[in-house]
Design a protein around this motif. Structure first.
Motif, short mmCIF file in Angstrom:
data_model
loop_
_atom_site.label_atom_id
_atom_site.label_comp_id
_atom_site.label_asym_id
_atom_site.label_seq_id
_atom_site.Cartn_x
_atom_site.Cartn_y
_atom_site.Cartn_z
N SER A 104 -7.46 12.90 -55.88
CA SER A 104 -8.54 14.29 -56.05
C SER A 104 -8.06 15.72 -54.84
N VAL A 105 -6.92 15.73 -55.24
CA VAL A 105 -5.84 16.53 -54.15
C VAL A 105 -5.13 17.65 -55.62
N ASN A 106 -4.15 18.84 -55.03
CA ASN A 106 -4.36 19.62 -56.67
C ASN A 106 -2.31 19.07 -56.37
N SER A 107 -2.32 19.00 -57.73
CA SER A 107 -1.32 19.06 -58.20
C SER A 107 -0.03 19.69 -57.51
N PRO A 108 1.37 18.48 -57.36
CA PRO A 108 2.28 19.08 -56.84
C PRO A 108 2.77 20.81 -56.61
N ARG A 109 2.95 21.85 -56.48
CA ARG A 109 3.56 23.17 -57.12
C ARG A 109 4.62 22.93 -58.12
N ALA B 198 -2.08 4.32 -53.93
CA ALA B 198 -1.53 5.71 -53.87
C ALA B 198 -0.33 4.87 -52.37
N HIS B 199 -0.47 4.17 -51.42
CA HIS B 199 -0.51 3.89 -50.16
C HIS B 199 0.78 2.85 -50.71
N CYS B 200 0.53 2.53 -51.41
CA CYS B 200 1.75 1.26 -52.34
C CYS B 200 2.98 1.19 -52.48
N ILE B 201 2.74 2.66 -53.46
CA ILE B 201 3.60 3.62 -54.51
C ILE B 201 4.13 4.79 -53.13
N ALA C 248 9.41 11.36 -51.96
CA ALA C 248 8.36 10.93 -51.29
C ALA C 248 7.56 11.36 -49.80
N LEU C 249 8.12 12.83 -49.55
CA LEU C 249 7.63 13.60 -48.83
C LEU C 249 5.94 13.72 -49.57
N ILE C 250 6.66 14.52 -50.44
CA ILE C 250 5.82 15.34 -51.34
C ILE C 250 4.50 14.19 -51.67
N TRP C 251 4.31 13.24 -51.74
CA TRP C 251 3.58 12.37 -52.12
C TRP C 251 2.60 11.68 -50.70
N TRP C 252 3.53 11.70 -49.98
CA TRP C 252 2.81 11.16 -48.67
C TRP C 252 2.15 12.35 -48.00
N GLN C 253 2.46 13.50 -48.43
CA GLN C 253 1.90 14.76 -47.98
C GLN C 253 0.14 14.67 -48.51
N ALA C 254 0.86 14.18 -50.35
CA ALA C 254 -0.65 14.44 -50.76
C ALA C 254 -1.53 13.15 -50.43
N ILE C 255 -1.24 12.12 -50.17
CA ILE C 255 -2.02 11.11 -50.20
C ILE C 255 -2.87 11.50 -48.24
#
Length: 398
Positions: free
Chosen positions: A80-85, A146-149, A128-135
């Motif tokens: 439930s966050v915005n998609s990456p730019r 999400a954490h496993c990925i 990976a940083l983009i994904w961790w920021q989304a988490i």
């Protein structure tokens, strides 16, 4: 008429899947050329040995692009966050794809191979940083998948660094670390995590009286065993016990997810049958580990290719086909071509595994596997690749 480039960049899966498909095809074509040259007794004159180049490219060259295309599209919905730019994901995907192109050409140049792996490390670390920021930005309670990925993505960067160390220092152990981490630390956990979340969901939406079964203990056990195996294999420690646990769990899960019932819907059957290869592949690994414990030598590369070609590649075709149809506004129906290419890939996996188990047929089966794989991907690309730069047929965005 809409601009194809604008459509291509309108969603992460469009750009990620298109780049991944092209690089998958390129990787298979070059490997097919390698096997043809061996069959003709005229081996290619190259700089990087075939095994080292093939191992890195097939693990890291194209799978990550498909992964990012999917996770940057579906992941924000999970969280439930915005998609990456656009600028962020486009730069990551393009940088990684250029790195893969350099790696393909790197068979003939250490400099290009090094540049390619270096771009992979840079792009994947940013991914990976983009994904961790989304988490971090998410307020949802369930972040298990999400954490496993995220952990798998972080290990993937470590595996790419190991490959760079191998190339610069000519340390064969580092190449082994790169492959083991890539297979057991990155690819297998991501494929299992996405399967755990999505296959029961897709099944419940199609099959009547279907109850989704995806307990968190199963997710954590599968991912945890993968990461323990990655560590043990890097340390040259036999993984028989963990292979047995994984094989039993995966075979049981395939049964619990109702593999037989899924046959009634082709697109769903593709996912379930691909997942069945995971259990087969790990079972072969358990048998191989057991044989090594009693001094019998093992099953060679049969378990590895049952996992990579059998599970990863057939699941890739099944999953990407479904996502492509759904996100292009088309009916979720596996047409004749998708069904045929999917079974061709099963044939590729079977031929490659049998080539390890029947040495007398090895050369012919290796070549057959390579040529069938090229044929399957060419046919798939011809139909599905244009969908990424075409507007959705239902007129919606994305």
């Amino acid at each position: 008429m809409q601009n194809p480039l604008k459509i291509l960049s309108s969603a992460p899966h469009r750009l990620g899947f298109s780049l991944g498909a092209l690089l998958l095809l390129g990787s298979l074509l070059l490997w097919g050329l390698e096997l043809l040259s061996r069959h003709a007794a005229q081996p290619l004159v190259t700089v990087i040995p075939a095994m080292f180049w093939h191992g890195y490219v097939m693990v890291y060259g194209f799978f990550p692009l498909f992964m990012l295309g999917f996770i940057y599209t579906a992941g924000p919905r999970w969280l439930s966050v915005n998609s990456p730019r656009l600028l962020h994901y486009a730069m990551v995907l393009l940088c990684f794809a250029v790195g893969s192109l350099f790696c393909l050409a790197g068979r003939w140049s250490v400099l290009l191979m090094g540049a390619g792996i270096g771009l992979h490390v840079l792009a994947w670390s940013c991914a990976a940083l983009i994904w961790w920021q989304a988490i971090y930005n998410s307020n949802v309670l369930d972040k298990a998948h999400a954490h496993c990925i995220g952990v798998a993505f972080s290990l993937g960067a470590l595996g790419m660094l190991a490959a760079l160390y191998w190339l610069l220092g000519q340390q064969n152990n580092a190449w082994l670390w790169a492959i083991e981490i890539g297979v057991w630390g990155l690819l297998l956990p991501v494929f299992l995590t996405v399967s755990h979340r999505m296959i029961p969901f897709f099944s419940q939406s199609v099959l009547s009286a279907y109850t989704a079964w995806r307990p968190l203990w199963l997710l954590y056990t599968l991912a945890g065993c993968c990461w323990v195996v990655a560590i043990l294999r890097c340390l040259h420690i036999n993984t028989f016990v963990f292979s047995v646990v994984l094989a039993v769990l995966l075979i049981y899960t395939s049964w619990r997810w109702q593999l037989v019932a899924a046959w009634s819907v082709k697109l769903l059957a593709m996912l379930h049958l691909a997942f069945a290869w995971a259990g087969i592949g790990i079972l072969l690994w358990a048998l191989s580990d057991g044989m090594q414990l009693v001094g019998q030598g093992g099953l060679g590369f049969a378990p590895l290719h049952a996992l990579t070609l059998g599970f990863f590649c057939t699941m890739l075709l099944a999953f990407v086909t479904r996502v492509t149809l759904g996100h292009s506004g088309r009916p979720l129906v596996a047409g004749g071509l998708a069904w045929s290419t999917y079974w061709l890939m099963h044939g590729v996996a079977a031929a490659r595994v049998l080539g390890e188990l029947i040495p007398a047929w090895q050369n012919g089966l290796y070549l057959a596997a390579a040529l069938l794989a090229v044929l399957a991907i060419i046919l798939w690309v011809k139909v599905y690749l244009p969908m990424y730069w075409q507007a959705r047929v239902d007129g919606n965005h994305g």
